[in-house]
Structure formats: structure tokens, C-alpha cells
Design an enzyme around this catalytic site. Structure first.
Site, PDB file in Angstrom:
ATOM      1  N   SER A  18      -6.241  17.816  12.047  1.00  0.00           N
ATOM      2  CA  SER A  18      -6.217  17.415  10.651  1.00  0.00           C
ATOM      3  C   SER A  18      -6.301  18.633   9.724  1.00  0.00           C
ATOM      4  CB  SER A  18      -7.345  16.412  10.384  1.00  0.00           C
ATOM      5  OG  SER A  18      -7.185  15.786   9.139  1.00  0.00           O
ATOM      6  N   ASP A  57      -0.147   7.700  13.918  1.00  0.00           N
ATOM      7  CA  ASP A  57      -0.871   8.192  12.736  1.00  0.00           C
ATOM      8  C   ASP A  57       0.046   8.209  11.526  1.00  0.00           C
ATOM      9  OD1 ASP A  57      -2.623   9.502  10.981  1.00  0.00           O
ATOM     10  OD2 ASP A  57      -1.949  11.472  11.664  1.00  0.00           O
ATOM     11  N   HIS A  91      -4.424   9.482  14.892  1.00  0.00           N
ATOM     12  CA  HIS A  91      -4.772  10.743  14.242  1.00  0.00           C
ATOM     13  C   HIS A  91      -5.745  11.553  15.096  1.00  0.00           C
ATOM     14  CE1 HIS A  91      -4.735  13.157  10.547  1.00  0.00           C
ATOM     15  NE2 HIS A  91      -5.996  13.420  10.808  1.00  0.00           N
TER      16      HIS A  91
END
Length: 473
Positions: A179, A383, A440
Site C-alpha cells: 500500500s 483489490d 489488498h
């Protein structure tokens, strides 16, 4: 009396020898985690504690380190950082995704993660920057921070951490995360390579960078989200066409207000109202409780949309409850300054720069590759926050900028006789891979496939393009 004196001398000699033997191992005895509350019996060692990165300011970062399960004398060292920005790598990576333990349902014990990445490497998790988790500063102004100071502090952290663990100085070092670590990790790698180029003494033995679902370039990652929504039947043709025609993502920034048209903002707001009420953005196939780490991604999404979103926190309580138990903090040598707030997955005191989210990471990734350091970008294909489509496009653009040829054509990779995802390699140094069925947080959603990908990465192996059994389990 002579006998008593001899025994006393003998005992003293044993103590000295044991101490010498211990320090010869190159590990800090004071940071040894003897056993965590509710922990199953394991055969590897754990360490946790603080590293001062600025003594004058009283700024210290908290770490958690676990040895590899097997062959610890030869395994590499892997650093993992979670994103946010401002979220805990210990609550996230270490105890939700890829570390050796998960908290049990009541939040008072631990269970073994059979797919922990310490099967392939030593693991180091750091709560960074100061203000995250148990990391702290005695100067409140330090909590106003951004990418540059975060990278600088992490460089100092690693230099001083290796003084605690001198035996590991020469180990292969891999930098990983997910991320917003798409900003943390490249800038740290860049700082490390710069340090190496100027150092006449110790040099980091950096061997590779791998980042999952990373924020790399906002003007590519943002439109990919809406393309993902449309391609998965989550928004209408009309809404998709409005976003495509009205939103100039080349001029789209994190800082509020967005430098985009009213029509664009209205279309984005309508999309968010549709999606967030009914669908988990971080795994569009998931309709059940999600882990505490979702808070870090919520921050990233809020920075992009400036909208309020609901979070399913049912699993957050387990981590938060466990890490706020006094006996857990004592076992981890944590919270030594008795912070005036409880441990939480994401910081409530940090004021991280929104503007830094706009920094283009591709030039930094290019410098890393030009230093012959391999980079893997991997993406869970469910994601929508940082979708694989944007990452794949950015990796291709980076390869073109480097004049890299395709060295492994795009195709399926396999794990346990099933398609694990799809991958492509450029110039033998740049790899993009999807992880099928992952979200994710790839190691949480697909732990076995994630471990296989990670084991291949640290072993210098390409992902298998056939159905042969995996070698990491």
C-alpha cells in the site's frame, strides 16, 4: 571454605562463558522475547524493543524481529512495512498477514500462522514513523512528518538496529511492504543505495525490493480504481463515461480540495456512495469481517476521496485488545514511556503530509533498478483501492523507460497445481505479478500463494509457469 570459593569461581566462569557465547551470537539479550502471552511453543527466537533514531529529540522506533524457522544461520533478512500512512507493521504485517502468529478470537492468546514468511527468511517489522503504535518522540512537532523524514529515520534505524544484531549485517537484505509502503520502501531503498555509495565501511547487502498493491503514481492508480469498478459491474456505463470524460487525473492530487472539475467530484462522490455502502473496497468478493489492517487502507482511501467511510472493525478488537494487555506490552518490552494513549492499528497523533502522496515513485524505482537491484510489484486481483491494472501499466511504463525487453512473457504462474496468478518479467530485474483471489492485503487473503511468491522472490527464482509442486512447503 576453599570448596565454596571454588564453586563460586566456577559459577562465575560459567556465567561469563554463557554471556560471551550469547553476545557472540550477535543478538541483544535485553530484547529477547521469552514468550508472548498465550503463545504456542515454537522453535525460533523473537526479539522486540526500541532503537533511538534521534537521541536529542527523544525519537525512537519500535521493532519486532522473528528468526527464520529453519536454517537461521543462512537465511536472509526481510524488512516489512505497512502503509497508511501511519499504520502499524506489527498489528498489520506481523500479526494479521505474514508473521508467525495470529491473535485468537478472544484476543487473549495466539495461534500459529502456518504460512508465515519466516519459513523463508528472518522477518523485521518496524512501527514507522514515530507516532505509530509504540514508536514515539518527546517532541510533538516530530509528528508532523512526511516521506523524506520517514525514509531518513528508517535509514538511521537500520544502521543502529544492525549494531544490536551485528551477526546479520552481512545477510542478504530484502525490503518489502504494501500500500503506502509504495512510497516508504522505494525511498528507503534509494537512501540505502545512496548511503552505500558514500560509505567506506559498512554497506547494506540489499538484494531486492517487493511491494504489494503499492501506491506508486496517483494519476495512474486513481483512474484504475474506477476502471476496476466498471469492469466488475459495480458502476454503470454512464457513470464510468462521466468519470472518463470529466476527470483529468493528470491534475488529480491528494491535497484537498482536488484540482478537478465539479462534475468529476460529483461523479466520484456518487461512485463512493454506491460502492462503500455495500462492498468491501479492499476485497470486492468479501462480505464478511475484515482484519485490523483495513484501517491503514482506509487512510489511503480517505486521502484520495476526502469522504467518510464505514469500517468493519470486528477483527480490529482482537489485535487492539491483545496489544493493550499489560502482560503483552511487558513481554514485548513495549510502551516504555507509558504513552498517554492506547495502542491502535493506525496513529491518532500523526499528521502525515497529504502532498507527499502525489510524489511519482517511478524515477526512484528506476534508480534502484539501475543499481542492479531487482524489483517485484505484486497485486491481489480483487483489490479496488490500488488495483492491479494501474500497477501493471506503471510497471510497463517503467520497463519502457529503462529500454527493457520482455524476458518472461505475460502468462500464468502456478502453485499447488493451480493458477496462482499471472506474471511478466522485464530485463531480468523488473517483475509484475498478480495473485489470484487475493485482495489488498495479499498475505492475509491468499497466504499459501503469497508465501510461494515471497519464497521465489528471496530465493531468486522465477515464478513457475507449470504445475510442478511448490518448493517452499
Amino acid at each position: 571454605m576453599a570448596s565454596v570459593s571454588w564453586r563460586a569461581v566456577a559459577v562465575a566462569m560459567v556465567v561469563v562463558l554463557l554471556s560471551l557465547q550469547w553476545f557472540a551470537k550477535g543478538y541483544p539479550e535485553e530484547d529477547l522475547v521469552v514468550r508472548l502471552p498465550g503463545q504456542p511453543t515454537v522453535g525460533f527466537k523473537q526479539y522486540a524493543g526500541y532503537v533511538d533514531v534521534d537521541v536529542k529529540a527523544g525519537r525512537s522506533l519500535f521493532y519486532y524481529y522473528v528468526e527464520a524457522v529453519k536454517q537461521p544461520d543462512s537465511k536472509p533478512l526481510t524488512l516489512w512495512l505497512n502503509g497508511g500512512p501511519g499504520c502499524s507493521s506489527i498489528g498489520g504485517g506481523a500479526f494479521t498477514e505474514l508473521g508467525p502468529f495470529y491473535p485468537t478470537g478472544d484476543g487473549r492468546g495466539l495461534r500459529v500462522n502456518s504460512m508465515s514468511w519466516n519459513k523463508a527468511s528472518h522477518l523485521l517489522f518496524v512501527e514507522s514513523p514515530a507516532g505509530v503504535g509504540w514508536s514515539y518522540s518527546n517532541k510533538s512537532s516530530d509528528y508532523n512528518t512526511g516521506d523524506k523524514s520517514t525514509a531518513n529515520d528508517m535509514l538511521v534505524f537500520l544502521l543502529r538496529w544492525f549494531e544490536k544484531f551485528p551477526k546479520l549485517k552481512s545477510r542478504d537484505l530484502f525490503l518489502t511492504g504494501e500500500s503506502y509502503a509504495g512510497h516508504y520502501i522505494p525511498q528507503l531503498a534509494d537512501a540505502i543505495l545512496s548511503y552505500n555509495s558514500h560509505s567506506s565501511g559498512f554497506k547494506f547487502n540489499i538484494k531486492g525490493v517487493a511491494i504489494g498493491n503499492p501506491l506508486l503514481k496517483l494519476d495512474r492508480d486513481s483512474p484504475a480504481t474506477y476502471e476496476f469498478f466498471w469492469s466488475h459491474g459495480m458502476i454503470s456505463d454512464e457513470l464510468k463515461l462521466t468519470i472518463t470524460s470529466q476527470c483529468d487525473f493528470d491534475d488529480y492530487t491528494f491535497a484537498s480540495p482536488h484540482n478537478v472539475s465539479t462534475a468529476c467530484n460529483e461523479a466520484i462522490s456518487e461512485t463512493e456512495n454506491i460502492i462503500t455502502e455495500y462492498v468491501n473496497n479492499y476485497d470486492v468478493l468479501l462480505d464478511v469481517c475484515y482484519p485490523s489492517i483495513v484501517q491503514q487502507e482506509l487512510r489511503l482511501k480517505k486521502m484520495a476521496t476526502k469522504m467518510s467511510m464505514g469500517v468493519d472493525v470486528c477483527m480490529t478488537y482482537e489485535r487492539r485488545f491483545y496489544f493493550n494487555l499489560p502482560e503483552v506490552q511487558k513481554a514485548l518490552h513495549a510502551n516504555r514511556t507509558h504513552l498517554p494513549y492506547s495502542w491502535s492499528m493506525c496513529s491518532g497523533v500523526l499528521n502525515y503530509s497529504d502532498i507527499d502522496g502525489n510524489i511519482d515513485m517511478l524515477p526512484i524505482l528506476k534508480r534502484i533498478i539501475l543499481n542492479k537491484t531487482p524489483i517485484w510489484i505484486f497485486s491481489g486481483d480483487q483489490d479496488s483501492v490500488v488495483p492491479f491494472g494501474g500497477s501493471r501499466t506503471l510497471v510497463r511504463e517503467l520497463a519502457q523507460d529503462l529500454n527493457f525487453k520482455t524476458t518472461v512473457p505475460y502468462g500464468a504462474w502456478f502453485h499447488k497445481s493451480q493458477v496462482g496468478g499471472w506474471a511478466i518479467e522485464y530485463g531480468k530485474l523488473l517483475t509484475f505479478a498478480t495473485v489470484r483471489g487475493a485482495a489488498h492485503m495479499v498475505p492475509y487473503a491468499q497466504p499459501s500463494r503469497a508465501l510461494h511468491l515471497f519464497s521465489s522472490f528471496v530465493s531468486g527464482r522465477r515464478l513457475p509457469n507449470n504445475t510442478h509442486s511448490s518448493t517452499d512447503e
